[in-house]
Scaffold this active site. Structure first.
Site, PDB file in Angstrom:
ATOM      1  N   SER A   1      77.285  52.050  59.632  1.00 10.35           N
ATOM      2  CA  SER A   1      78.073  51.985  60.870  1.00 10.35           C
ATOM      3  C   SER A   1      79.427  51.383  60.535  1.00 10.35           C
ATOM      4  O   SER A   1      79.524  50.211  60.163  1.00 10.35           O
ATOM      5  CB  SER A   1      77.351  51.121  61.917  1.00 10.35           C
ATOM      6  OG  SER A   1      76.165  51.745  62.337  1.00 10.35           O
TER       7      SER A   1
ATOM      8  N   LYS B   1      78.175  57.050  67.283  1.00 13.97           N
ATOM      9  CA  LYS B   1      77.384  55.828  67.064  1.00 13.97           C
ATOM     10  C   LYS B   1      77.892  54.695  67.951  1.00 13.97           C
ATOM     11  O   LYS B   1      77.103  53.915  68.498  1.00 13.97           O
ATOM     12  CB  LYS B   1      77.460  55.406  65.594  1.00 13.97           C
ATOM     13  CG  LYS B   1      76.706  54.107  65.271  1.00 13.97           C
ATOM     14  CD  LYS B   1      75.213  54.207  65.583  1.00 13.97           C
ATOM     15  CE  LYS B   1      74.477  52.884  65.389  1.00 13.97           C
ATOM     16  NZ  LYS B   1      74.303  52.498  63.991  1.00 13.97           N
TER      17      LYS B   1
ATOM     18  N   LYS C   1      78.998  43.345  65.626  1.00 10.77           N
ATOM     19  CA  LYS C   1      79.975  44.114  64.845  1.00 10.77           C
ATOM     20  C   LYS C   1      80.244  45.465  65.499  1.00 10.77           C
ATOM     21  O   LYS C   1      81.401  45.885  65.664  1.00 10.77           O
ATOM     22  CB  LYS C   1      79.466  44.325  63.423  1.00 10.77           C
ATOM     23  CG  LYS C   1      80.369  45.196  62.544  1.00 10.77           C
ATOM     24  CD  LYS C   1      79.604  45.804  61.385  1.00 10.77           C
ATOM     25  CE  LYS C   1      78.667  46.907  61.853  1.00 10.77           C
ATOM     26  NZ  LYS C   1      78.007  47.633  60.760  1.00 10.77           N
TER      27      LYS C   1
END
Length: 297
Positions: A93, A167, A235
């Site tokens: 990611s 995502k 994050k």
């Protein structure tokens, strides 16, 4: 493509690499800590301690690393050993701009790139049911779809960089829903209802979701052993806000959810992201979901 290199044998990388080997692909595995790759030898994986040797001659390289900076560092170190035409699939990611930078870096060496982050957690990786969001040229995606199908359900969502956008959309929904489920269960507790029974009652209605099923149960059990970690969720949410700022968007719910995770990031960074419940309880002293002892990593 029958010769693959897998870089990053962590919580997700370990079961993903194992599934690829079980699917019959010739798989080399590399990790900064060689012992983690060595542990996969019995699963049919060839552990390789040297990064250059791991990628040399591989037709396809897959990476599953902590974040964009780690991907960039490993990619730059591996690039001289890559064969021109190699297709690198990064399943980490990262940010969209990082994915585009990785594509440009590989193109300088005559190689190709797909960003293909995943959702489904460790359980999905073990079961081979990951949702795989791929940003790729159509011909590149077609060439590796059989590889990705060994890991889950791949879907091309646009050109390179689009996988990371998808995502981020996924993580926005996951992060927000975790917090809403925590609020619902704590409200049930505080108002005198049985939170476990409330969860069971609403699972079949419009409020039903995978998060209510899996993480609602985790919250009731106070099981915060990861799974997806608080630091990773934070994050990703910060990356959502960065992408929104770049697109000129204001996302008030995401901003609130990000602040919630920030309140527990120092105390329980490696706890499961269902620890959103802890952030909510800290805001409401004296109110606690259930009587079980917290299970923390």
């Amino acid at each position: 493509m029958r010769t693959l290199a897998f870089l990053g044998i962590g919580l997700m990388g370990r079961p993903m690499a194992t599934r690829l080997a079980q699917a019959g692909f010739g798989l080399r595995a590399w990790n900064r800590n060689p012992a983690k790759a060595e542990a996969l030898r019995a699963s049919g994986v060839q552990p390789v301690a040297d990064l250059a040797q791991a990628v040399q001659g591989a037709q396809c390289v897959l990476s599953m690393l902590e974040a964009g900076p780690a991907v960039g560092e490993v990619m730059r170190a591996a690039l001289p050993a890559l064969t021109p035409g190699t297709l690198w699939i990064d399943m980490s990611s990262t940010r969209q701009d990082e994915a585009l930078a990785f594509q440009a870096l590989l193109a300088e060496g005559g190689c190709r790139f797909i960003d293909a982050p995943v959702s489904g957690g460790v359980g999905g990786a073990e079961a081979g049911t990951l949702a795989i969001m791929a940003g790729a040229a159509p011909e590149d995606f077609d060439q590796v779809v059989n590889i990705l199908q060994a890991l889950g359900r791949p879907q091309r969502v646009g050109p390179v960089g689009s996988g990371q956008v998808a995502k981020l959309c996924n993580q926005l929904i996951v992060g927000a829903t975790l917090n809403v489920v925590a609020e619902a269960l704590l409200l049930a507790q505080a108002a005198g209802a049985d939170p476990a029974a409330v969860r069971e009652a609403i699972r079949g209605g419009f409020a039903g979701s995978r998060i209510l099923d899996v993480h609602g149960q985790r919250m009731l059990e106070r099981n915060f052993v990861p799974g997806g970690q608080v630091k990773t969720q934070l994050k990703d949410l910060r990356n959502v806000l960065a992408a929104a700022a770049g697109a000129g968007l204001h996302l008030p719910v995401t901003e609130l959810v990000t602040r919630q995770y920030e309140t527990i990031a120092d105390a329980v960074p490696t706890a499961d992201h269902a620890a959103a419940l802890l952030a909510l309880e800290w805001m409401n002293p004296g109110i606690r979901l259930g009587e079980m002892t917290d299970q923390l990593p």
